[in-house]
Write a protein that holds these residues in place. Sequence first.
Motif, PDB file in Angstrom:
ATOM      1  N   GLY A   1      40.235  32.097  46.602  1.00  0.00           N
ATOM      2  CA  GLY A   1      40.503  31.114  47.644  1.00  0.00           C
ATOM      3  C   GLY A   1      39.443  31.024  48.718  1.00  0.00           C
TER       4      GLY A   1
ATOM      5  N   THR B   1      35.363  25.206  45.040  1.00  0.00           N
ATOM      6  CA  THR B   1      35.198  23.989  45.838  1.00  0.00           C
ATOM      7  C   THR B   1      33.714  23.714  46.097  1.00  0.00           C
TER       8      THR B   1
ATOM      9  N   GLU C   1      32.911  31.384  37.675  1.00  0.00           N
ATOM     10  CA  GLU C   1      33.622  32.595  37.242  1.00  0.00           C
ATOM     11  C   GLU C   1      33.625  32.815  35.725  1.00  0.00           C
TER      12      GLU C   1
HETATM   13  P1  ATP Z   1      39.428  31.287  43.031  1.00  0.00           P
HETATM   14  O1  ATP Z   1      38.770  32.527  42.629  1.00  0.00           O
HETATM   15  O2  ATP Z   1      40.875  31.458  43.303  1.00  0.00           O
HETATM   16  O3  ATP Z   1      39.096  30.093  42.195  1.00  0.00           O
HETATM   17  P2  ATP Z   1      37.698  30.103  45.009  1.00  0.00           P
HETATM   18  O4  ATP Z   1      36.830  30.901  45.896  1.00  0.00           O
HETATM   19  O5  ATP Z   1      37.074  29.388  43.892  1.00  0.00           O
HETATM   20  O6  ATP Z   1      38.851  31.031  44.510  1.00  0.00           O
HETATM   21  P3  ATP Z   1      38.681  27.541  45.798  1.00  0.00           P
HETATM   22  O7  ATP Z   1      39.331  27.242  44.489  1.00  0.00           O
HETATM   23  O8  ATP Z   1      37.410  26.855  46.102  1.00  0.00           O
HETATM   24  O9  ATP Z   1      38.472  29.104  45.945  1.00  0.00           O
HETATM   25  O10 ATP Z   1      39.736  27.257  46.942  1.00  0.00           O
HETATM   26  C1  ATP Z   1      39.404  27.246  48.321  1.00  0.00           C
HETATM   27  C2  ATP Z   1      40.631  26.851  49.128  1.00  0.00           C
HETATM   28  O11 ATP Z   1      40.985  25.508  48.817  1.00  0.00           O
HETATM   29  C3  ATP Z   1      41.874  27.692  48.872  1.00  0.00           C
HETATM   30  O12 ATP Z   1      42.509  27.910  50.099  1.00  0.00           O
HETATM   31  C4  ATP Z   1      42.733  26.808  47.990  1.00  0.00           C
HETATM   32  O13 ATP Z   1      44.084  27.073  48.210  1.00  0.00           O
HETATM   33  C5  ATP Z   1      42.356  25.426  48.450  1.00  0.00           C
HETATM   34  N1  ATP Z   1      42.461  24.445  47.353  1.00  0.00           N
HETATM   35  C6  ATP Z   1      41.867  24.515  46.152  1.00  0.00           C
HETATM   36  N2  ATP Z   1      42.155  23.430  45.400  1.00  0.00           N
HETATM   37  C7  ATP Z   1      42.945  22.637  46.144  1.00  0.00           C
HETATM   38  C8  ATP Z   1      43.575  21.365  45.949  1.00  0.00           C
HETATM   39  N3  ATP Z   1      43.413  20.672  44.811  1.00  0.00           N
HETATM   40  N4  ATP Z   1      44.327  20.876  46.959  1.00  0.00           N
HETATM   41  C9  ATP Z   1      44.469  21.555  48.122  1.00  0.00           C
HETATM   42  N5  ATP Z   1      43.907  22.753  48.386  1.00  0.00           N
HETATM   43  C10 ATP Z   1      43.149  23.293  47.415  1.00  0.00           C
END
Ligand code: ATP
Length: 238
Positions: free
Chosen positions: A42, A47, A164
């Motif tokens: 997260g 993103t 990942e």
């Molecule tokens: P992970 O290892 O879980 O994939 P990450 O570092 O890739 O983690 P992201 O997926 O980029 O994290 O998520 C970043 C934030 O955005 C998190 O708080 C997540 O809950 C939120 N988030 C991700 N996708 C969405 C979405 N489609 N709608 C709303 N919030 C989202």
Amino acid sequence: MTAEPLLSVRGLQAWYGRAHILTGVDLTVDRGEVVALMGRNGAGKTTTMKAIMGLLDRRSGTVAFDGRDVSALPPHRIARRGLGYVPEDRRVFTDLTVEENLEVGRQPPRDGAPHWTPERLYALFPNLAEMRGRRGGRMSGGEQQMLTLARTLMGNPSLLLLDEPSEGLAPRIVQQMADALRALKAEGLSILVSEQNLAFAAAVADRASVIEKGQIRFEGPMRTLLEDETVRRAYLAV
Ligand code: ATP
């Protein structure tokens, strides 16, 4: 000589609806370099990758690739410039064979990037060679992950964005994935790889950028991150 990075991301911000997820991400990848984008669940790794590829509705900041601002381009045109994106969820065509999956990804050769053929990819991923006639739906998760990467390489990218790649893989397959990434680096490919697995990142990356709550909190050589327990404890799940 040009010392400008292959990928340069400045002040990248992104939103999901009204949720402001990235609040200003800066990162670079030099030619031939492997950079690990690290951070907890997260933190914003996925993103960041999606925002670089133009896959989010709302974002701001600049993304320059190979000397050009690609911030305003749609995803398929960013890909055509030589940016190969391998998302976290495996994207194989389950009804197509390994061989057919590779053909779907085929693009013309590109200046300054390795030129891949199925035969070269089978040499890199010997287990794909053994199952070239098998349908994607009949492969394990790890094999599908390899196939997704191999299919992306058929587009002859100069930079890979890998989200990942070690997640959910058996230790033996993680090792194969790390070996493959090192071989790709030896071919001259540049790679931005998001990872939570510090050992995996340490095995493949030259440099690390650590993200937390949508901002980069540490940037430096992989070696420095391995030595800096404070940063690791603060921003990584170790
Ligand atoms: P992970 O290892 O879980 O994939 P990450 O570092 O890739 O983690 P992201 O997926 O980029 O994290 O998520 C970043 C934030 O955005 C998190 O708080 C997540 O809950 C939120 N988030 C991700 N996708 C969405 C979405 N489609 N709608 C709303 N919030 C989202």
